[in-house]
Design an enzyme around this catalytic site. Structure first.
Site, short mmCIF file in Angstrom:
data_model
loop_
_atom_site.label_atom_id
_atom_site.label_comp_id
_atom_site.label_asym_id
_atom_site.label_seq_id
_atom_site.Cartn_x
_atom_site.Cartn_y
_atom_site.Cartn_z
N SER B 319 -38.57 83.01 -74.20
CA SER B 319 -38.78 81.85 -73.34
C SER B 319 -37.97 82.00 -72.04
O SER B 319 -38.46 81.67 -70.95
CB SER B 319 -38.36 80.58 -74.08
OG SER B 319 -38.21 79.52 -73.19
N TRP B 322 -39.77 84.39 -69.93
CA TRP B 322 -40.99 83.76 -69.38
C TRP B 322 -40.64 83.03 -68.08
O TRP B 322 -41.40 83.05 -67.12
CB TRP B 322 -41.55 82.77 -70.40
CG TRP B 322 -42.76 82.02 -69.89
CD1 TRP B 322 -44.07 82.40 -69.98
CD2 TRP B 322 -42.77 80.77 -69.17
NE1 TRP B 322 -44.89 81.48 -69.39
CE2 TRP B 322 -44.12 80.46 -68.88
CE3 TRP B 322 -41.79 79.88 -68.75
CZ2 TRP B 322 -44.50 79.30 -68.20
CZ3 TRP B 322 -42.17 78.74 -68.06
CH2 TRP B 322 -43.51 78.46 -67.79
N HIS B 323 -39.45 82.41 -68.08
CA HIS B 323 -39.08 81.62 -66.90
C HIS B 323 -38.84 82.49 -65.67
O HIS B 323 -39.10 82.05 -64.56
CB HIS B 323 -37.85 80.77 -67.20
CG HIS B 323 -38.19 79.52 -67.93
ND1 HIS B 323 -38.33 79.47 -69.29
CD2 HIS B 323 -38.47 78.26 -67.49
CE1 HIS B 323 -38.66 78.24 -69.66
NE2 HIS B 323 -38.76 77.49 -68.58
N GLY B 324 -38.33 83.67 -65.86
CA GLY B 324 -38.12 84.49 -64.67
C GLY B 324 -37.62 85.87 -65.01
O GLY B 324 -36.98 86.08 -66.04
N PHE B 488 -42.45 80.22 -61.45
CA PHE B 488 -42.74 80.87 -62.72
C PHE B 488 -44.24 81.05 -62.91
O PHE B 488 -44.69 81.46 -63.93
CB PHE B 488 -42.14 80.06 -63.89
CG PHE B 488 -40.70 79.69 -63.64
CD1 PHE B 488 -39.80 80.67 -63.23
CD2 PHE B 488 -40.26 78.40 -63.76
CE1 PHE B 488 -38.49 80.34 -62.97
CE2 PHE B 488 -38.93 78.06 -63.52
CZ PHE B 488 -38.05 79.03 -63.12
#
Lengths: 319, 488
Positions: B319, B322-324, B488
């Site tokens: 996760s 996924w954000h960056g 994102f």
């Protein structure tokens, strides 16, 4: 759906009926206010200036030339149109608006220096100074050039331009009722009753090796065209390089190139150029509040020096 | 196009108006064209990437449905997932990976010759890629029929309200809605507009106002003391909530006006008592995505406790990624994973402690303490999320304890403003707008604010609308600041 549309229209109309007159009152109030943001713009748009001699330039014009001293020396009406934080092109924009509402000056004393031949800088300080006049096409054009986030809503939606500017709304209302703030400048000039601050030492700390001024070819062309335009308009223009604190010399690595360029352009156009940069004032912090700006005492001495030195260029009838 | 721009107001009015004026059979085309326009407003060329994944997943869906052989079906799914993740890998993670290879190679005395890609991350790439992936996975699982109408499928990925920052929808919830004939409903339109107005208030009046302070401290933490750092960390926690939930509210509201129901994305996350609860209330569409498509396939709750904790940690690590594509996001995700694992392992012990000190005898205090601890944990993690890099974040976290000594000094000198490098008036305004948010949240705890609102006389309702509208217009910060989650 019709009921919904009608309610939405009604919902929008109710506040507009209140906001439109309120916006007009605030605009009108600020257009006659003596608040230091608006005083010169108001004089200019109202056609109250009608100057024989104009002082043009950035903040270095605004805080350096006292019209009171010039008026008492010559039979002239002078006015200081110095505009804080601006390059020459922005100063000329204001001059052209001035010409729409006021008679042509016979003399212009143009302050020259670091802001004369560099590219336009965005974000005019005290951007709110333009707000009461956004309906003016020229002002709107300048505003859009200065602020990339400028939006049509600021021009057309009532009071939106005063977003987060509640003291200005208050001043607009008070001024409309005749109770606005008192004037803090005299004909655009305000001598700064300040003593030397630490901005120069901060600058030196942040730029220990100094920096090279980015001289811009387009700005040079604008400067030359301006001198030519003055000649065509029969306006006597005089260039004045006001003193700056002498230590600043070490931190603008191409300052001599700049001075040579300005004096060259002056000579080429047969324009008087008065350079006070190595004057006795430049060596004492007593006369400055920072490296580029003289305080009231310094600016009054400078004004008297300029009065003395421009005499050959002033018509005898006005002396 | 930004929701907080004037262009969007015009866009919304035109698109919504056309939607109801057009016959049903043309609506999908109009919405698709409008969504393309909306997306291309940012950077037109990136629509090609979107087009690529749409074509792949559209055909993958049909192949998956038509294929009786399980092995081949799985192969199609894997191919579709590789295509989607491949796009993410190239545009989002390639340079990050390359940077790290360069770092390792330099450390070992080698030169990395893999070229650096000079590309910008397409806006909202992670959002629409995840939404597209949920479609193929659901078709593979047999929970969703493959969409045969290419236009409708494209609209499922591109529907403008949730295209660039979610909610990340599931095909079961949204796809069928594009086939339904939506008729205009007055209460629904009002409810949608209410939500949009509230979302805009959260973004423009709260988030962007708080950003003025948080930017100042986070971008230059070395010139601020512990107290300013602590205040900035608290403000950023509220800023990111208002920014992202504000976007979600506008998205859900804009869709609702037309009759589309999008899933709820936030549910007062800072009232959570545990990190687990926080993630059931924060970015719900992403949390449930990871739960359904990563945590459960890894074994979910059916595996051994140790494996379960590892899986939880792993999901949060992903996760974060996924954000960056940055270590600070990975650390942020890992931190939440650690919080969650420790929270699970110490659940019983914590209850014992609360019982022993008598906290559980006062339920309100017990709840408040748990909420406060959860908030502090989340807030510390946000520092990694917002700081320019991990070094800045570490510096700020180390500085936090000095806030207490600074506070002591302020109390002893009776000077509560001189020790903070943030203008008091600015801070006061920040806390005032946060107060408004908290009042609404407190009301929401007891009953739905919308229902409460509907019971009020017209004058009160319109008064509240005007208050919100005027706050947006005259108190809002309009610098066309992008929504944080756009990156994102």
């Amino acid at each position: 759906m019709r009921k919904f549309a009608l309610r939405i229209i009604l919902f929008c109309l109710v506040p507009l009926l209140l906001l439109i007159p309120l916006s007009m009152i605030v605009d009108k109030g600020l257009q006659k206010s003596h608040h230091f943001f608006f005083a010169e713009w108001n004089d200019l748009f109202a056609g109250h200036i009608q100057a024989d001699m104009l002082f043009m330039g950035s903040s270095r014009a605004w805080v350096h030339f006292s019209p009171e001293i010039f008026d008492s020396a010559y039979q002239l009406n002078s006015y200081n149109l110095g505009l804080d934080g601006t390059t020459l092109d922005m100063q000329l924009e204001r001059l052209h608006i001035y010409m729409r509402y006021n008679r042509k000056p016979r003399y212009i004393i143009q302050e020259v220096g670091l802001n004369t031949v560099i590219a336009r800088q965005r974000e005019l300080p005290q951007y709110a100074q333009l707000l009461p006049y956004l309906s003016d096409t020229a002002i709107w054009r300048i505003y859009k050039q200065q602020y990339e986030n400028a939006s049509l809503a600021e021009r057309y939606f009532p009071l939106f331009k005063y977003n987060n500017q509640f003291p200005l709304i208050k001043e607009g209302l008070l001024s409309f009722a005749g109770h606005g703030v008192a004037a803090t400048k005299y004909k655009g000039y305000r001598g700064q009753l300040l003593s030397w601050d630490n901005s120069f030492s901060n600058f030196v700390r942040d730029n220990p090796k100094g920096y090279a001024l980015k001289i811009d070819s387009q700005a040079i062309d604008i400067f030359k065209d301006y001198l030519k335009w003055c000649r065509e308009q029969d306006i006597t223009i005089m260039l004045v390089y006001a003193p700056y604190y002498y230590e600043a010399d070490h931190y603008i690595t191409n300052i001599s190139e700049l001075k040579k360029l300005i004096s060259g352009i002056a000579a080429e156009n047969n324009v008087p150029y008065l350079d006070y940069t190595h004057n006795y004032l430049d060596s004492s912090k007593r006369y400055f509040y920072n490296s580029q700006h003289l305080n009231k005492e310094g600016s009054e001495i400078l004004s008297r020096m300029v009065v003395r030195d421009i005499t050959p260029y002033i018509s005898p009838a006005e002396q | 196009m930004l929701f907080n721009s004037q262009e969007f107001i015009v866009f919304f009015i035109v698109v919504t108006g056309l939607f109801f004026l057009l016959p049903h059979k043309y609506r999908w085309a109009m919405l698709l064209a409008a969504s393309c326009f909306f997306y291309m407003f940012f950077k037109p060329v990136y629509i090609l990437i979107l087009g690529f994944t749409i074509v792949i997943d559209y055909y993958a869906g049909i192949l998956l449905e038509n294929e009786p052989d399980k092995k081949r079906k799985k192969k199609f799914l894997v191919m579709s997932l590789i295509a989607n993740i491949g796009v993410l890998a190239v545009f989002k993670y390639y340079n990050f990976l390359n940077d790290n290879i360069t770092g390792i190679a330099t450390y070992l005395g080698y030169t990395n010759r893999i070229p650096y890609l000079n590309i910008l991350l397409p806006i909202g790439l992670s959002f629409h890629t995840f939404q597209a992936m949920s479609y193929t996975i659901e078709v593979y699982r047999g929970h969703q029929k493959a969409e045969r109408h290419f236009g409708i499928y494209s609209l499922y990925v591109m529907f403008y309200p949730q295209l660039v920052a979610g909610p990340i929808e599931r095909p079961q919830n949204v796809l069928h809605q594009f086939h339904e004939k939506m008729s205009f409903s007055y209460p629904r339109a009002v409810s949608g507009l209410q939500l949009m107005l509230w979302g805009m208030f959260k973004k423009v009046v709260i988030a962007d106002r708080l950003a003025v302070v948080t930017d100042m401290v986070f971008d230059d933490p070395y010139h601020h003391g512990g107290m300013a750092t602590l205040i900035a960390a608290v403000l950023f926690s509220f800023q990111i909530f208002c920014d992202f939930s504000g976007y979600s509210d506008i998205a859900i509201g804009a869709a609702r006006v037309m009759g589309f129901r999008l899933m709820k994305n936030f549910d007062r996350p800072y009232s959570s008592r545990t990190i687990g609860e926080f993630w059931r209330r924060w970015h719900i569409s992403l949390s449930t995505w990871f739960r359904d498509y990563l945590y459960i396939p890894l074994g979910g709750n059916r595996v051994k406790p140790a494996r379960r904790q590892f899986n939880l940690f792993f999901v949060f690590l992903v996760s974060g990624l996924w954000h960056g594509a940055d270590w600070k996001f990975i650390i942020w995700g890992a931190l939440h994973g650690v919080y969650l694992v420790i929270g699970n392992l110490t659940e019983h012990r914590r209850l014992q402690i609360r019982n022993a000190i008598g906290l559980t005898r006062i339920p309100a205090a017990d709840r408040l303490v748990q909420q406060l601890i959860t908030f502090i944990l989340v807030m510390v993690a946000w520092i990694f999320f917002r700081a320019p890099d991990t070094n800045h974040a570490m510096y700020m976290i180390k500085k936090l304890p000095s806030a207490f000594s600074e506070l002591g000094q302020m109390v002893s000198t009776h000077s509560f403003t001189s020790g903070i490098s943030i203008a008091p008036m600015r801070l006061l305004l920040c806390f005032a707008v946060m107060g408004v948010l908290e009042v609404v949240h407190m009301l929401q705890r007891r009953q739905s604010v919308v229902l409460l609102f509907q019971k009020q006389p017209l004058l009160v309702r319109w008064g509240a609308y005007y208050l919100l509208l005027f706050s947006i217009l005259y108190l809002g910060v309009f610098s066309n600041r992008e929504f944080i989650y756009f990156q994102f």
